[in-house]
Design a protein around this motif. Sequence first.
Motif, PDB file in Angstrom:
ATOM      1  N   ASN A  79       6.184 -12.219   7.030  1.00 54.37           N
ATOM      2  CA  ASN A  79       4.892 -11.897   6.683  1.00 54.37           C
ATOM      3  C   ASN A  79       5.187 -11.127   5.359  1.00 54.37           C
ATOM      4  OD1 ASN A  79       2.077 -11.435   6.474  1.00 54.37           O
ATOM      5  ND2 ASN A  79       1.838 -10.265   8.400  1.00 54.37           N
ATOM      6  N   SER A 102       2.594 -10.721   3.497  1.00 49.22           N
ATOM      7  CA  SER A 102       1.370  -9.458   3.065  1.00 49.22           C
ATOM      8  C   SER A 102       1.502  -8.541   4.069  1.00 49.22           C
ATOM      9  CB  SER A 102      -0.012 -10.472   3.185  1.00 49.22           C
ATOM     10  OG  SER A 102       0.062 -10.382   4.625  1.00 49.22           O
ATOM     11  N   VAL A 103       0.551  -7.686   3.677  1.00 46.09           N
ATOM     12  CA  VAL A 103       0.828  -6.271   4.297  1.00 46.09           C
ATOM     13  C   VAL A 103       0.492  -6.520   5.797  1.00 46.09           C
ATOM     14  CG1 VAL A 103      -0.325  -4.035   4.835  1.00 46.09           C
ATOM     15  CG2 VAL A 103       0.336  -4.785   2.686  1.00 46.09           C
ATOM     16  N   PHE A 153       0.157  -3.675   8.250  1.00 44.94           N
ATOM     17  CA  PHE A 153       0.374  -2.247   8.602  1.00 44.94           C
ATOM     18  C   PHE A 153       0.662  -2.009   9.932  1.00 44.94           C
ATOM     19  CE2 PHE A 153      -0.069   1.976   8.376  1.00 44.94           C
ATOM     20  CZ  PHE A 153      -1.083   2.411   9.177  1.00 44.94           C
ATOM     21  N   PRO A 208       2.228   4.486  12.430  1.00 47.02           N
ATOM     22  CA  PRO A 208       3.343   5.303  12.758  1.00 47.02           C
ATOM     23  C   PRO A 208       2.684   5.898  14.241  1.00 47.02           C
ATOM     24  CG  PRO A 208       2.596   5.729  10.589  1.00 47.02           C
ATOM     25  CD  PRO A 208       1.672   5.036  10.982  1.00 47.02           C
ATOM     26  N   THR A 232      -5.470   1.728  19.338  1.00 43.49           N
ATOM     27  CA  THR A 232      -5.585   1.501  18.077  1.00 43.49           C
ATOM     28  C   THR A 232      -4.031   1.579  17.550  1.00 43.49           C
ATOM     29  OG1 THR A 232      -5.891   4.200  17.665  1.00 43.49           O
ATOM     30  CG2 THR A 232      -7.648   2.862  17.688  1.00 43.49           C
ATOM     31  N   VAL A 286       5.602  -0.068  -2.982  1.00 38.42           N
ATOM     32  CA  VAL A 286       4.608   0.670  -3.051  1.00 38.42           C
ATOM     33  C   VAL A 286       3.631   0.312  -1.666  1.00 38.42           C
ATOM     34  CG1 VAL A 286       2.315   1.668  -3.976  1.00 38.42           C
ATOM     35  CG2 VAL A 286       4.603   1.656  -5.082  1.00 38.42           C
ATOM     36  N   ARG A 287       3.472  -0.864  -1.727  1.00 37.60           N
ATOM     37  CA  ARG A 287       2.434  -1.534  -0.695  1.00 37.60           C
ATOM     38  C   ARG A 287       3.015  -1.426   0.635  1.00 37.60           C
ATOM     39  NH1 ARG A 287       1.697  -6.267   0.874  1.00 37.60           N
ATOM     40  NH2 ARG A 287       3.011  -7.220  -0.778  1.00 37.60           N
ATOM     41  N   ASN A 345       5.216   0.357   1.638  1.00 36.79           N
ATOM     42  CA  ASN A 345       5.423   1.699   2.025  1.00 36.79           C
ATOM     43  C   ASN A 345       4.358   2.178   2.834  1.00 36.79           C
ATOM     44  OD1 ASN A 345       7.898   2.537   1.594  1.00 36.79           O
ATOM     45  ND2 ASN A 345       7.762   3.195  -0.453  1.00 36.79           N
ATOM     46  N   SER A 346       3.336   1.632   2.811  1.00 40.15           N
ATOM     47  CA  SER A 346       1.991   2.329   3.425  1.00 40.15           C
ATOM     48  C   SER A 346       2.067   2.720   4.930  1.00 40.15           C
ATOM     49  CB  SER A 346       0.643   1.338   3.291  1.00 40.15           C
ATOM     50  OG  SER A 346       1.024   0.005   4.030  1.00 40.15           O
ATOM     51  N   MET A 386       3.324   6.402   5.013  1.00 42.72           N
ATOM     52  CA  MET A 386       2.547   7.286   4.346  1.00 42.72           C
ATOM     53  C   MET A 386       1.991   8.543   5.389  1.00 42.72           C
ATOM     54  SD  MET A 386       1.649   6.594   1.274  1.00 42.72           S
ATOM     55  CE  MET A 386      -0.063   7.262   1.017  1.00 42.72           C
TER      56      MET A 386
END
Lengths: 247, 171
Positions: free
Chosen positions: B25, B27-28, B30, B33, B62, B123-124, B126-127, B130
């Motif tokens: 994939n 794309s992101v 997410f 964690p 969630t 960067v992306r 890594n979300s 965060m």
Amino acid sequence: MKEIRTIMGMPAKIEIIDSNATKEVFEEIFNYLISIDEHFSTYKKNSEITLYNEGKIAEKDLSSDMKKVFKLSQETKDQTDGFFDIKYNGKIDPSGLVKGWAIYNASEILRKKGFKNFYVEIAGDIEVVGLNNEGEKWAIGIRNPFNKKENVKIVYLSNCGIATSGTYERGDHIYNPKEKKLAKEIASLTIIGPNIYEADRFVSACFAMGKAGVYFIEKLSGFEGYMIDHDGIATFTSNFEKYVKNN
Amino acid sequence: MKKFVLSLFVIVSFGFYVIYQNMGNSSVSFTAPVVANNTTKKLSKKTIANTSSVPVQDNSSTQVAVVPVITPSKKTGIYNDGEYIGDSVDAYYGYVQVKAVITNGRLTDVVFLNYPQDRSTSVRINSRTMPILKQEAITAQSANVNGVSGASETSPAFMKSLASALSQAKV
């Protein structure tokens, strides 16, 4: 003074607190917004963007406003790793950016005229400057994506922009250009930024990112975000709560 | 020895999961964690006043994205309590190293000890590593407002319809 009119098929509201506001000023701002719609509406047969998409206007003959918007769109695409893209099914549709840009420009006109306390909104995207009619920060509700008559958060703002993307009851309408499908991972995303142009352009891109969008905002300095998922759980950036207090 | 095998399982499955995510994939996608579980549980859970239309589910739902990492679907059964540091794993966009925390036989926390932050392309991605953001159940607010921020309710179909109506209405 305040006035609401329908522009771009959406309600536009302008409120000026300063006592020197006149009817003519309102007229000028609404006329400006209408002229933007005439150029940028992909729903109008003879708008500049429609004619361009039909190959009836060459790129070099585009108006300076259109060229500017194309440039800003490319800039935003680069900054959001491709999640903001005005190309859709081979056509150009810059509406994800034009609304915020138009509100910002309208606000600039008011600023240059010396107004210090005012509010400009088109369909939920808002720029607030100075203070409201009670001398306090502007109180803005974040709409409940599951019940449009309700607000789920009140934020108190001055000199910034707030924009929300969502799915709401009319169904998903934000396109994820990376996966070439409609974005529907989250119910609503609100961004507060230094002005409405900045907030609006990032909100479309970040909404398309799904749950990762709010983390993207966390990394943007000067921006805060409030994301609501389909379970009614909100996730918000680390400094968002500074806007929740009215002081 | 048991600890070692267990930590290896956690690390390897996490490694595969990370790789799988980034291969399959582009794309992101997410992944919250696991730490968020603890954080959210501390938050007081308010029901939504005046809103029966908003489904509020258990917080654990969630965090579903984490499940593939920890599902002890086979013999694994109960984990031994403790903290387990994983190998540094090449996740294509850089090296990732995590620490798994087991409490009462369950994976309760995954701490990122190392993750790529030197490349802008990361960067992306890594979300997911965060800092944990705050969460709350949404509640109806009754305070007066000057305006409301919400997604515009105009759909393309609505706009098209309106435009055609207006073009007909034109003199």
